[in-house]
Design an enzyme around this catalytic site. Structure first.
Site, PDB file in Angstrom:
ATOM      1  N   ASN A 139      13.504  39.572 -31.782  1.00  0.00           N
ATOM      2  CA  ASN A 139      14.462  38.820 -32.516  1.00  0.00           C
ATOM      3  C   ASN A 139      14.067  38.276 -33.749  1.00  0.00           C
ATOM      4  OD1 ASN A 139      12.687  36.853 -31.687  1.00  0.00           O
ATOM      5  ND2 ASN A 139      14.450  35.582 -30.515  1.00  0.00           N
ATOM      6  N   GLU A 181      11.753  30.434 -33.239  1.00  0.00           N
ATOM      7  CA  GLU A 181      12.871  31.476 -32.680  1.00  0.00           C
ATOM      8  C   GLU A 181      13.843  31.296 -33.931  1.00  0.00           C
ATOM      9  OE1 GLU A 181      12.608  33.170 -30.252  1.00  0.00           O
ATOM     10  OE2 GLU A 181      11.728  32.190 -28.584  1.00  0.00           O
ATOM     11  N   ASP A 199      -0.031  29.499 -30.542  1.00  0.00           N
ATOM     12  CA  ASP A 199       0.953  28.774 -29.707  1.00  0.00           C
ATOM     13  C   ASP A 199       0.570  28.783 -28.334  1.00  0.00           C
ATOM     14  OD1 ASP A 199       0.984  31.545 -29.051  1.00  0.00           O
ATOM     15  OD2 ASP A 199       3.157  31.716 -30.262  1.00  0.00           O
ATOM     16  N   HIS A 258      11.128  36.540 -34.166  1.00  0.00           N
ATOM     17  CA  HIS A 258      10.189  35.305 -34.183  1.00  0.00           C
ATOM     18  C   HIS A 258       8.860  35.473 -34.599  1.00  0.00           C
ATOM     19  CE1 HIS A 258       9.419  35.899 -29.716  1.00  0.00           C
ATOM     20  NE2 HIS A 258       8.246  36.035 -30.077  1.00  0.00           N
TER      21      HIS A 258
END
Length: 241
Positions: free
Chosen positions: A136, A143, A67, A138
């Protein structure tokens, strides 16, 4: 999933680097999927040490990063392009043209993302994909959602991810709110996946990834379906397993 519990981040780095080194020795033109953030830094240091000792060469290796922040210049100190060069590429013999970090400033994001996936396929696919995990759940910048993502795409970052990464920026205004990331389907194409999780703040995400249902509400849980996934955790990250 192969769960490997280690005493600390140093032991994880040793074991993960050995897996990557062995792959390069077996296949000198290996295709590596790389990650940024704190999780892989010690592994990269081990790889640099192995190169400097003459144990391996990266001259035929190709890399594809997960990313990059959207609309952040390559030259920015917080770009993942800069991160990879400072933490790995500048210290080994890899060819610049063999390194691929997503372009955070494409003229046409949708077209660029499709071309990024095509370039991975054209190279023969990723042999080892390195991952961290967000608090979380990810992976990359995929996400929590109501569906699993497919190929590389532009994503809006959640408030929790923005907050976690904001510490690296001088102000909240400078922190990007979007990113280009490989999708879950892209990640699952890798022949082997290695995920690193350290620290108590990752314990809940690790529990949900390993013991929870396979659900896009915890994107990393999809690794339960991967045929060759290795989850390296220290004692704190493994606390809830």
């Amino acid at each position: 999933m192969n769960i490997i519990k280690c005493s600390d981040a140093d032991e994880i780095a040793q074991k993960v680097s050995e897996m990557i080194i062995n792959k390069i020795k077996e296949k000198p033109n290996a295709i590596l999927g790389l990650a940024t953030g704190a999780s892989p830094v010690k592994t990269y240091k081990k790889l640099i040490e192995a190169y400097k000792k003459g144990e391996i060469s990266f001259k035929d290796v190709k890399t594809f990063n997960l990313d990059e922040y959207y609309h952040l210049p390559k030259s920015n100190k917080n770009s993942y392009y800069t991160f990879m060069h400072e933490n790995l590429f500048n210290s080994i013999d890899i060819k610049e043209e063999n390194t691929h970090v997503p372009d955070g400033n494409p003229a046409d994001a949708d077209y660029y993302c499709k071309e990024y996936d095509k370039s991975i396929d054209d190279a023969g696919g990723i042999d080892i994909q390195l991952l961290g995990i967000g608090r979380n759940g990810h992976i990359g910048f995929n996400e929590p959602s109501d569906h699993f993502t497919s190929g590389t795409y532009k994503v809006s970052l959640t408030p929790s991810t923005i907050e976690a990464n904001r510490i690296y920026f001088d102000s909240e205004e400078e922190m990007p709110k979007e990113a280009i990331t490989m999708g879950v389907e892209s990640i699952l194409k890798a022949k082997t996946v290695i995920l690193i999780a350290t620290g108590k703040f990752k314990a809940e995400a690790v529990r949900d990834m390993v013991k929870g249902a396979v659900s896009p509400s915890c994107p990393a849980s999809v690794l339960q379906k991967h045929p060759d996934a290795y989850i390296f955790v220290d004692e704190e990250a493994a606390a809830l397993l």
